[in-house]
Design an enzyme around this catalytic site. Structure first.
Site, PDB file in Angstrom:
ATOM      1  N   ALA A 194       8.611  -8.192   0.090  1.00 17.34           N
ATOM      2  CA  ALA A 194       7.894  -6.975   0.485  1.00 17.34           C
ATOM      3  C   ALA A 194       8.806  -6.124   1.373  1.00 17.34           C
ATOM      4  CB  ALA A 194       6.597  -7.338   1.198  1.00 17.34           C
ATOM      5  N   LYS A 235      -3.587 -13.292  -4.407  1.00 11.44           N
ATOM      6  CA  LYS A 235      -2.605 -13.403  -3.332  1.00 11.44           C
ATOM      7  C   LYS A 235      -3.332 -13.733  -2.038  1.00 11.44           C
ATOM      8  CE  LYS A 235       1.456 -11.035  -1.468  1.00 11.44           C
ATOM      9  NZ  LYS A 235       1.178 -10.957  -0.032  1.00 11.44           N
ATOM     10  N   CYS A 261      -4.527  -9.003   2.912  1.00  9.37           N
ATOM     11  CA  CYS A 261      -4.365  -7.877   3.833  1.00  9.37           C
ATOM     12  C   CYS A 261      -4.985  -8.202   5.191  1.00  9.37           C
ATOM     13  CB  CYS A 261      -5.007  -6.617   3.257  1.00  9.37           C
ATOM     14  SG  CYS A 261      -4.779  -5.165   4.324  1.00  9.37           S
ATOM     15  N   VAL A 274       0.829  -1.197   0.000  1.00 13.03           N
ATOM     16  CA  VAL A 274       0.000   0.000   0.000  1.00 13.03           C
ATOM     17  C   VAL A 274       0.871   1.257   0.000  1.00 13.03           C
ATOM     18  CG1 VAL A 274      -1.738   1.310   1.281  1.00 13.03           C
ATOM     19  CG2 VAL A 274      -1.879  -1.183   1.176  1.00 13.03           C
ATOM     20  N   ASN A 319       9.645 -14.458   4.882  1.00 14.29           N
ATOM     21  CA  ASN A 319      10.982 -14.846   5.349  1.00 14.29           C
ATOM     22  C   ASN A 319      12.102 -14.455   4.391  1.00 14.29           C
ATOM     23  OD1 ASN A 319       9.558 -16.032   7.410  1.00 14.29           O
ATOM     24  ND2 ASN A 319      10.079 -18.134   6.895  1.00 14.29           N
TER      25      ASN A 319
END
Length: 584
Positions: A255, A168, A129, A30, A233
């Site tokens: 991410a 996802k 999310c 985001v 990870n």
């Protein structure tokens, strides 16, 4: 401009192979995986390999994207006003690209997806999310109990879009249930599934480790033609290969690892001699310098977002540079040296000059603040205190300043959070960089250039200190004996593995839940404390086995530790999660 010619719609592995079978995947985040950041991430690979990184846009709210041109134009700039190709989805430098939406209504999702299908390779549905805003809006990971809605969302896109649909997801409470969930998503029409190896409750201080074993289970039990990406990870480049080997998935998504080190997809140059961009220590550990990465980022902002040439810059500092270059390359130090300190004698001389009339002595005749106030017709109660006067002066100064136009460009809004991530280690030592960055406003490029100048000076100081005493940065006696540490209970080994000197971009190793509890980063509710007590005495009804990990209970601990280094604002978002939030 003519409508772009669309490729034939492919599905599954055929589609994956048509975009080059990328193994590196930049996650949807985001307000944090916008165009400029995608371009920066790809810039660390040679030009002919940059398309090997599949990038996702930030998560967009489908209804807003479909119905609000203002929201859409601020977040996705595919065309200029005259119809010329622009930034997002540009085939020259922003492909392959997946656009991610959150939604719970098929028509809203389809409406948003149709706005972007000409400028991307696929549309992705966010089912991962875990934030509170997703719970209130009933999207993301909070759809995972509503399989019927998920099936309709994916099926609607699969049947009505010109490009494939992907999804996802997060893992569920058991690997068997997760397999059923994945099969449903694929049956609905998803060409690719990305699996975040954490459950919905694993967030914030309870993030913990992702479970690669579940991803391997999915790989072994889903049809071979299924394309799977793994998420979780991945702190540094070496973790990508380990994840591919352990899970046998097709690609690995990063991410947070990417936010703190945008060069994560580029193989490290072990043993490489130091350069002006890449630093390598005597122990063989290295990484891209913070000043070099920030320079790249700023140049991208200048060129693509501000539509101007970047400033002409001197070469980045190296300890082997000549003294003249070293002085010029540090304008902050040069400015400090040019400022002559005002001595006590000089102050007295100036004061005498004023009294003798050499200077304008009008100020000496000015009445005191209280006298000036009392001489007016105002009552004594109207006399301003020093604090009130400072506030009034600040208000007047603010009113005199020209009104800044509100910045809506996503690339400019994201800059402060990105800089805090990249410079996290550096600002923990150099507070002048932290303070300057904290005062930066969106769109104020001069302020960010000042942050870059300060960063370059800080890196120079670190390189010189390393040259004088390398052991001060390479030997960490508190992290040497970690062979017997359980990596599922302690982050100590990960810290040792990832740690670099502060002037190098490096991952942030999040403390594991047990460590967060011990450090007081979170406080347990009474119900959680009861569960811990029951665990100690081995009561099965507690919901955890004796000696097992503390479970996440219904009452959620919401006390977050927000630091300036992270650049996170404690503000609630009305429609989408707050800036800097990593979802999925």
């Amino acid at each position: 401009m003519a409508t772009p010619t669309l490729k034939p719609k492919l599905h599954g592995r055929m589609f994956y192979e048509s975009i080059g079978s990328p193994k590196y995947v930049l996650a949807p985040m985001v307000d944090q995986s916008e165009f400029a950041w995608r371009l920066l991430t790809r810039s660390f690979l040679p030009p002919d390999l940059r398309s090997s990184i599949l990038a996702y846009t930030p998560m967009f709210h489908a209804k807003l994207f479909a119905e609000s041109p203002k929201y859409r134009n601020a977040h996705f700039e595919a065309l200029k006003e005259d119809g010329e190709k622009y930034l997002d989805g540009n085939e020259e430098f922003d492909r392959p690209l997946f656009v991610q939406f959150c939604a719970n209504d098929p028509e809203h999702l389809l409406g948003g997806a149709k706005q972007v299908q000409q400028y991307c390779d696929a549309v992705d549905l966010n089912l991962g999310c875990p934030q509170g805003i997703a719970k209130r809006g009933h999207y993301g990971a909070f759809l995972q109990e509503d399989w019927g809605t998920i099936h309709k969302l994916i099926r609607t896109l699969h049947e009505n879009l010109d490009v494939p649909v992907t999804a996802k997801m997060r893992i569920l409470e058991t690997k068997e249930r997760t397999l059923e969930y994945a099969k449903m998503i694929l049956d609905a029409g998803a060409s690719i599934i990305t699996v975040h190896g954490r459950q919905r409750e694993q967030k914030g201080h309870y993030t913990g480790l992702a479970d690669w074993a579940v991803l391997r289970y999915l790989r072994e039990n889903l049809p071979p033609e299924t394309v799977i990406f793994a998420n979780g990870n991945v702190l540094q480049h070496a973790d990508i290969g380990e994840c591919l080997e352990a899970t046998k998935v097709d690609g690995v998504m990063s991410a947070e690892g990417n936010l703190y080190d945008p060069s994560i997809f580029a193989a490290p140059s072990l043993g490489k001699e130091a350069s002006r961009e890449y630093w390598c220590g005597r122990d063989g550990k290295g990484g891209y310098r913070a000043d070099a990465v920030l320079r790249r980022y700023m140049d991208i902002i200048h060129k693509f977002v501000m539509h101007q040439d970047p400033p002409q810059r001197l070469p980045l500092f190296l300890p082997g540079d000549s003294p003249a270059v070293q002085v010029v390359s540090d304008p902050v130090a040069a400015d400090r040296q040019s400022e002559e300190p005002m001595t006590k004698k000089r102050k007295l001389d100036e004061g005498s000059a004023e009294l003798n009339g050499v200077e304008d002595n009008a100020m000496s005749k000015k009445p005191k603040a209280n006298e000036a106030n009392l001489s007016s017709n105002e009552p004594a109660s109207a006399v301003l205190t020093k604090k009130q006067k400072r506030k009034q002066q600040a208000k007047e100064k603010h009113q005199q300043q020209p009104t800044r136009e509100k910045v809506t460009n996503a690339n400019l809004i994201a800059m402060q959070a990105h800089c805090f991530h990249m410079l996290r280690s550096l600002v923990s030592k150099h507070h002048e960089v932290r303070d300057a960055l904290a005062h930066c406003k969106a769109g104020d490029i001069d302020a960010y250039e000042n942050v870059l100048t300060l960063t370059e000076a800080a890196v120079k100081e670190g390189l010189l200190a390393y040259g004088a005493d390398p052991l001060a940065f390479e030997e960490r006696s508190d992290l040497t004996a970690v062979a017997d540490i359980d990596s599922t209970e302690s982050s100590l080994e990960a810290v040792r593995r990832c740690k670099r000197p502060y002037w190098v971009c490096q991952p942030y190793v999040r403390p594991l839940p047990k460590e967060a509890l011990e450090k007081g980063s979170v406080q347990l509710s009474k119900k959680q404390l009861r569960k811990m007590e029951e665990e100690k005495i081995g009561v099965e009804k507690a919901g955890v086995s004796p000696g097992g990990k503390v479970g996440v209970v219904e009452e959620e601990v919401r006390r977050e530790v927000l630091s300036v280094e992270d650049g996170v604002a404690d503000a609630a978002a009305a429609v989408v999660p707050k800036e800097g939030m990593v979802c999925g």
